[in-house]
Enzyme design. Structure first.
Site, short mmCIF file in Angstrom:
data_model
loop_
_atom_site.label_atom_id
_atom_site.label_comp_id
_atom_site.label_asym_id
_atom_site.label_seq_id
_atom_site.Cartn_x
_atom_site.Cartn_y
_atom_site.Cartn_z
N PRO A 1 0.80 -1.23 0.00
CA PRO A 1 0.00 0.00 0.00
C PRO A 1 0.83 1.27 0.00
O PRO A 1 0.29 2.35 -0.24
CB PRO A 1 -0.84 -0.12 1.29
CG PRO A 1 -0.12 -1.10 2.14
CD PRO A 1 0.56 -2.05 1.20
N GLU B 1 1.72 -8.14 8.50
CA GLU B 1 2.10 -6.73 8.33
C GLU B 1 3.02 -6.52 7.13
O GLU B 1 3.58 -5.44 6.95
CB GLU B 1 2.79 -6.23 9.60
CG GLU B 1 1.88 -6.21 10.83
CD GLU B 1 0.64 -5.37 10.62
OE1 GLU B 1 0.76 -4.24 10.13
OE2 GLU B 1 -0.46 -5.85 10.95
N ARG C 1 -4.62 -9.37 -20.29
CA ARG C 1 -5.51 -8.99 -21.39
C ARG C 1 -4.79 -8.16 -22.45
O ARG C 1 -5.29 -7.98 -23.56
CB ARG C 1 -6.74 -8.25 -20.87
CG ARG C 1 -6.45 -6.90 -20.27
CD ARG C 1 -7.66 -6.35 -19.51
NE ARG C 1 -8.84 -6.31 -20.35
CZ ARG C 1 -9.13 -5.33 -21.21
NH1 ARG C 1 -8.28 -4.32 -21.35
NH2 ARG C 1 -10.23 -5.37 -21.92
N ASP D 1 -10.62 0.90 -24.63
CA ASP D 1 -10.65 0.77 -23.17
C ASP D 1 -10.56 2.12 -22.49
O ASP D 1 -9.91 3.04 -22.98
CB ASP D 1 -9.47 -0.07 -22.67
CG ASP D 1 -9.71 -1.56 -22.86
OD1 ASP D 1 -10.87 -1.95 -23.09
OD2 ASP D 1 -8.73 -2.31 -22.78
#
Length: 241
Positions: free
Chosen positions: A91, A118, A156, A171
């Site tokens: 993150p 963690e 993809r 897209d």
């Protein structure tokens, strides 16, 4: 054939997610190959302990360096090897986007380090990771789901995976903007009709409508993208119309 690998404590979770729909077809067509490597297989204590308490008194548990490093090396990954991206799902990392998906799709091998608890001892990240990547400004319980999200976006883009290669150009984020809405039959559904221009056969008018809708949606939902997009005078005229 590109190789996408996962260093994960939950190989069954990865295998199950990749055994459906486009991911399965991509494997069957020989467009990509997936493997998993579990740090649990490289623990030398009888309990298979992969975690320990962090130094410094931080709460929670941290994945130990050696089992993770051995799981990475079992995939043939060594620091500095060309054509290989090792992606730490974190993150605190760079935000994943379409440009990074394209970059990773050109690699010979992509390895996802899926943290848990963690996270992973930073020394492993420093030694092996070429990218530290987040899928958004939130925290999840493990790196498996972020890795699978990124894998879908990468696969993809590989040649031969999509039935219609032209759909890539349409897209969202393909040109820096969100894509325009799409409609199919019936022409009227629950009293709501398809925009008449899409049935007009006037390709120039359709292109103009789709561009205006893409600009409108991006302005409404992602003005940050619009600020970075390469717009010409015609786009500015459409925005103001």
């Amino acid at each position: 054939m590109p190789q996408i690998d996962f260093v994960t404590l939950f190989p069954e979770m990865i295998g199950q997610a990749l055994s459906h729909s486009m991911m399965l077809r991509a494997q069957e067509r020989g467009a990509v190959q997936f493997r998993t490597s579990s740090p649990r297989d490289y623990c030398y204590d009888r309990h298979g302990k992969v975690d320990d308490v962090p130094f410094g008194g931080e709460p929670g548990m941290l994945m130990r360096a050696e089992p993770v490093a051995l799981a990475v090396e079992a995939l043939g990954v060594h620091p500095g090897r060309n054509g290989v991206a090792v992606v730490s799902t974190d993150p605190t990392g760079r935000r994943f986007d379409q440009a990074l998906a394209r970059e990773l799709s050109a690699m010979d091998q992509v390895v996802f380090l899926c943290g848990h608890y963690e996270g992973i001892d930073q020394r492993v990240i420093d030694r092996y990771a070429t990218h530290s990547v987040s899928i958004g400004d939130f925290v999840m319980t493990g790196g498996e789901l972020p890795a699978l999200v990124m894998t879908d976006a990468i696969v993809r883009l590989l040649p031969g995976v999509l039935g219609s290669e032209g759909s890539l150009a349409a897209d969202s984020h393909g040109d820096g903007l969100l894509s325009a809405p799409n409609y199919t039959r019936p022409e009227v559904w629950r009293g709501v009709a398809v925009p008449p221009v899409l049935k007009s056969g006037n390709h120039q008018a359709i292109r103009r409508w789709r561009r205006r809708e893409a600009l409108r949606l991006t302005h409404a939902n992602r003005p940050d993208l619009l600020a970075r997009a390469k717009l010409d005078k015609a786009d500015l005229d459409l925005l103001s119309s």
